[in-house]
Scaffold this active site. Structure first.
Site, short mmCIF file in Angstrom:
data_model
loop_
_atom_site.label_atom_id
_atom_site.label_comp_id
_atom_site.label_asym_id
_atom_site.label_seq_id
_atom_site.Cartn_x
_atom_site.Cartn_y
_atom_site.Cartn_z
N HIS A 17 0.84 -1.21 0.00
CA HIS A 17 0.00 0.00 0.00
C HIS A 17 0.87 1.25 0.00
O HIS A 17 0.59 2.23 -0.71
CB HIS A 17 -0.87 0.06 1.27
CG HIS A 17 -1.91 -1.00 1.39
ND1 HIS A 17 -2.07 -1.75 2.52
CD2 HIS A 17 -2.90 -1.41 0.53
CE1 HIS A 17 -3.10 -2.58 2.37
NE2 HIS A 17 -3.61 -2.39 1.17
N LYS A 41 -16.94 -7.33 10.86
CA LYS A 41 -16.37 -8.19 11.91
C LYS A 41 -15.07 -8.85 11.47
O LYS A 41 -14.30 -9.30 12.30
CB LYS A 41 -17.38 -9.27 12.29
CG LYS A 41 -18.53 -8.77 13.14
CD LYS A 41 -19.23 -9.89 13.85
CE LYS A 41 -20.38 -10.50 13.15
NZ LYS A 41 -21.38 -9.95 12.41
N ARG A 90 -2.34 -5.89 -8.24
CA ARG A 90 -1.41 -7.01 -8.18
C ARG A 90 -1.69 -7.96 -9.33
O ARG A 90 -2.79 -7.96 -9.87
CB ARG A 90 -1.57 -7.75 -6.83
CG ARG A 90 -0.95 -7.00 -5.68
CD ARG A 90 -1.53 -7.43 -4.38
NE ARG A 90 -2.95 -7.10 -4.32
CZ ARG A 90 -3.72 -7.28 -3.26
NH1 ARG A 90 -3.23 -7.79 -2.17
NH2 ARG A 90 -5.00 -6.95 -3.30
N SER A 128 -3.16 -7.76 2.96
CA SER A 128 -3.37 -7.62 4.40
C SER A 128 -3.88 -8.93 4.99
O SER A 128 -3.51 -9.30 6.10
CB SER A 128 -4.38 -6.50 4.69
OG SER A 128 -3.86 -5.27 4.28
P1 ADP Z 1 -9.95 -3.12 -0.28
O1 ADP Z 1 -10.76 -3.57 0.89
O2 ADP Z 1 -10.50 -1.95 -1.03
O3 ADP Z 1 -9.49 -4.23 -1.20
P2 ADP Z 1 -7.23 -2.99 0.63
O4 ADP Z 1 -6.76 -2.28 1.82
O5 ADP Z 1 -7.10 -4.47 0.61
O6 ADP Z 1 -8.69 -2.50 0.43
O7 ADP Z 1 -6.49 -2.42 -0.65
C1 ADP Z 1 -6.57 -1.08 -1.06
C2 ADP Z 1 -5.97 -0.95 -2.44
O8 ADP Z 1 -4.58 -1.31 -2.40
C3 ADP Z 1 -6.58 -1.87 -3.49
O9 ADP Z 1 -6.58 -1.20 -4.73
C4 ADP Z 1 -5.64 -3.05 -3.54
O10 ADP Z 1 -5.70 -3.70 -4.78
C5 ADP Z 1 -4.31 -2.34 -3.31
N1 ADP Z 1 -3.29 -3.21 -2.76
C6 ADP Z 1 -3.41 -4.11 -1.76
N2 ADP Z 1 -2.24 -4.75 -1.53
C7 ADP Z 1 -1.35 -4.24 -2.42
C8 ADP Z 1 0.03 -4.52 -2.73
N3 ADP Z 1 0.71 -5.47 -2.09
N4 ADP Z 1 0.62 -3.78 -3.69
C9 ADP Z 1 -0.09 -2.85 -4.37
N5 ADP Z 1 -1.38 -2.57 -4.16
C10 ADP Z 1 -2.01 -3.25 -3.20
#
Ligand code: ADP
Length: 161
Positions: A17, A41, A90, A128
């Site tokens: 992120h 949850k 990704r 995550s």
């Molecule tokens: P959401 O619940 O919207 O999927 P996330 O927190 O999982 O929220 O992800 C937010 C954004 O960051 C999304 O566009 C996701 O694809 C991107 N993202 C998540 N992990 C990575 C990563 N390792 N590298 C690049 N982008 C990522």
């Protein structure tokens, strides 16, 4: 001023992120990381905790801010006067979902551009949810998250055991 939002759950923020946010901060004058305020949850951290972890991760990025939001992402974008929404892609996993989301958001808010940045090679497989699983099982997570997130994650996981 060019303003973009970068919305997500950030439960918790990872180096993947952060890489997207750092690169997007070079493309826009202001980047606002939008943390979904949801009572889901399945989330490990509360909204306040997720915001605080993001806040500490962006201290060296002067044009990046963090805010929570609920409701439609396009409404959040409109509220903060953003012209673009940044998302990270990704390999494989994200494309279809992001494409559907982008099409829906385009219908809801035709002027809001979706800008997808490719995930860094080293973080292609970092999510995550996998991170939380690794932390629960006692795996070494230090190379995937900033130090303060690793500490918070270990603490949280232990408190839930
Ligand atoms: P959401 O619940 O919207 O999927 P996330 O927190 O999982 O929220 O992800 C937010 C954004 O960051 C999304 O566009 C996701 O694809 C991107 N993202 C998540 N992990 C990575 C990563 N390792 N590298 C690049 N982008 C990522």
């Amino acid at each position: 001023m060019t303003i973009a939002i970068y919305p997500g759950s950030f439960d918790p923020i990872t180096n993947g992120h952060l890489s997207v946010a750092t690169r997007a901060a070079k493309l826009f004058e202001k980047l606002i990381i939008g943390v979904y305020n949801t009572p889901d949850k399945h989330l490990l951290f509360t909204t306040e905790e997720r915001i605080e972890l993001v806040r500490q991760a962006i201290v060296n990025l002067p044009n990046v801010e963090v805010e929570s939001f609920s409701g439609l992402t396009v409404d959040f974008a409109q509220k903060v006067k953003a012209q673009a929404m940044v998302r990270g892609l990704r390999m494989g996993a994200d494309f279809e979902r992001e494409f559907d989301l982008a099409m829906m958001n385009k219908k809801l808010s035709p002027d809001l551009e979706v800008v997808c940045l490719m995930a860094d090679q080293e973080y292609q497989f970092l999510s995550s949810s996998l991170l939380k699983e690794a932390a629960r099982l006692g795996g070494k997570i230090d190379s995937f998250v900033p130090k303060h997130v690793a500490t918070a994650l270990r603490k949280k996981v232990h408190s839930k055991m």
